[in-house]
Design an enzyme around this catalytic site. Structure first.
Site, mmCIF file in Angstrom:
data_model
loop_
_atom_site.group_PDB
_atom_site.id
_atom_site.type_symbol
_atom_site.label_atom_id
_atom_site.label_comp_id
_atom_site.label_asym_id
_atom_site.label_seq_id
_atom_site.Cartn_x
_atom_site.Cartn_y
_atom_site.Cartn_z
ATOM 1 N N CYS A 151 69.929 104.147 56.810
ATOM 2 C CA CYS A 151 70.673 103.200 57.639
ATOM 3 C C CYS A 151 72.134 103.631 57.792
ATOM 4 O O CYS A 151 72.415 104.589 58.497
ATOM 5 C CB CYS A 151 70.545 101.791 57.065
ATOM 6 S SG CYS A 151 70.806 100.494 58.300
ATOM 7 N N GLU A 207 62.551 101.039 51.931
ATOM 8 C CA GLU A 207 62.328 100.252 50.716
ATOM 9 C C GLU A 207 61.877 98.830 51.015
ATOM 10 O O GLU A 207 61.722 98.029 50.093
ATOM 11 C CB GLU A 207 63.616 100.211 49.887
ATOM 12 C CG GLU A 207 64.620 99.154 50.279
ATOM 13 C CD GLU A 207 65.233 99.339 51.658
ATOM 14 O OE1 GLU A 207 65.684 98.347 52.250
ATOM 15 O OE2 GLU A 207 65.261 100.481 52.163
ATOM 16 N N GLY A 223 73.192 97.967 64.084
ATOM 17 C CA GLY A 223 73.772 97.733 65.394
ATOM 18 C C GLY A 223 74.469 98.952 65.955
ATOM 19 O O GLY A 223 74.984 98.916 67.068
ATOM 20 N N HIS A 242 64.732 101.154 56.992
ATOM 21 C CA HIS A 242 64.685 100.765 55.581
ATOM 22 C C HIS A 242 63.316 101.064 54.965
ATOM 23 O O HIS A 242 62.417 100.232 55.012
ATOM 24 C CB HIS A 242 64.986 99.271 55.443
ATOM 25 C CG HIS A 242 66.412 98.914 55.694
ATOM 26 N ND1 HIS A 242 67.292 98.590 54.684
ATOM 27 C CD2 HIS A 242 67.132 98.855 56.840
ATOM 28 C CE1 HIS A 242 68.485 98.335 55.198
ATOM 29 N NE2 HIS A 242 68.404 98.487 56.514
#
Length: 380
Positions: A264, A356, A308, A354
């Site tokens: 990310c 995880e 974003g 993500h």
């Protein structure tokens, strides 16, 4: 943010966007006022993970699923020590939670932590508005905070924008802590906390990794003081264009050719470290149902997202960087946004989503195994 703790279910509330559109409903959670960037999440489950994800710092999250709160809240599933969203928007809150693990209702937890929300509005219309106009500043006002629309709009326009926001240090740990390996210890990883979720070091610990979680302000010397086999850069909030310190640290890691993995915000940091730009998406990717193709295998994964901003890197060619050749490894199939990068001449890669994901999906969990393979290869 200002709040009170009166019963909120019958208290009038209004949501005002910076372009002047307003939605009227009822207070949900704490009563008062709050400001942030209006974004929408398309996940139908896992709201507790969303609420406690530090990447949502200073954002007002609109849930596209119409019915929220069914499973209540427990003390086992938070991804951090608190709720990070600045506001919460739902259409139809559950009247009561129904789950054997529930310890309290969602609205009770929002009120307990002072999170101002609104319910009873047309979240479908609000989501369509954000898709057409883009993410924007927003305010939620309830109880004594409600005033005429012009006054509220002026207050929304005074709130800070997300572009240019440097937020990772606000959500990261202040002191280093260690998550021990589960079972036999195989590797040591230095994890730079830019807004890390609790499940991330746990996923590494499951693979025999002892994780040293360092503050966002950690220096390169502090990273290598733990004698890491690999270095990890976490997710986090804010504009990656402001993250000069993490970029500098990552460049130092790349110079030493230590195995590196970022997710990310960490993907955006790698993009900048390699010389690529970043830009703000119109309304971003948020939710647990985003299709991404791993271009190294051709496999399509359903993935969890919260970003974003994105990396501006070419999809159709290998790029030459000061750290060797780099290419886009993953791409979003909805809009062709860069979802991953990898270096071809040294052990470093990242993804924009993500892997995880605590509430699922778990299609991308193999990426932690890929990180382990890089460290095994380097050790060999």
């Amino acid at each position: 943010m200002t709040t009170s703790t009166r019963g909120a279910s019958s208290v009038p509330a209004v949501l005002v966007l910076e372009d002047g559109r307003a939605f009227r409903g009822r207070a949900y959670g704490a009563v008062g006022e709050t400001f942030g960037e209006a974004v929408f999440s398309t996940g139908m489950t896992g709201y507790q993970e969303t609420l406690t994800d530090p990447s949502y710092h200073r954002q007002v999250v609109v849930m596209t699923a119409p019915h929220v709160g069914n499973t209540g809240v427990n003390d086992e599933d938070p991804e951090s020590q608190r709720i990070w969203v600045s506001g919460y928007v739902v259409r139809d809150p559950a009247r009561r939670p129904s789950n054997w693990r529930s310890q309290r209702s969602l609205d009770e937890e929002l009120e307990r932590q002072g999170v101002v929300g609104i319910s009873g509005i047309d979240t479908r219309a609000l989501t369509r508005h954000l898709r057409e106009r883009g993410a924007m500043r927003v305010g939620i006002f309830s109880g004594d905070a409600v005033a005429d629309d012009a006054t509220l709009l002026a207050r929304v326009k005074e709130a800070p924008e997300m572009v240019g926001a440097d937020l990772s240090a606000e959500v990261a740990t202040k002191e280093t802590y260690v998550v021990p390996a589960i079972g036999t210890k195989k590797f040591t990883v230095a994890a730079i906390d830019l807004g890390i979720k609790g499940m991330t070091p746990h996923r590494m610990a499951e693979r025999g990794i002892e994780v040293h979680v360092l503050p966002a302000t950690a220096t390169l010397d502090e990273v290598y003081a733990v004698e890491p086999d690999g270095v990890f850069f976490s997710n986090g909030p804010g504009d990656p264009a402001t993250a000069d310190h993490p970029v500098s640290v990552m460049q130092g890691v790349l110079e030493r050719k230590t195995p590196l993995f970022g997710i990310c915000f960490g993907n955006q940091i790698l993009g900048r470290a390699l010389g690529f730009g970043t830009y703000k998406l119109k309304y971003g990717h948020r939710g647990i149902n985003q299709p991404v193709q791993d271009r190294t295998t051709g496999k399509v994964e359903v993935t969890a997202h919260n970003h974003g901003f994105a990396v501006d890197a070419p999809l159709d060619k290998v790029s030459d960087t000061k750290f060797g050749r780099a290419e886009v490894s993953h791409v979003c199939l909805n809009d062709q946004v860069v979802e991953g990068l990898q270096l071809l001449d040294q052990p470093a890669f990242s993804v924009q989503y993500h892997p995880e994901a605590a509430a699922g999906p778990h299609d991308a969990a193999y990426l932690f195994d890929r990180f382990v393979s890089l460290m095994e290869g380097q050790r060999a």
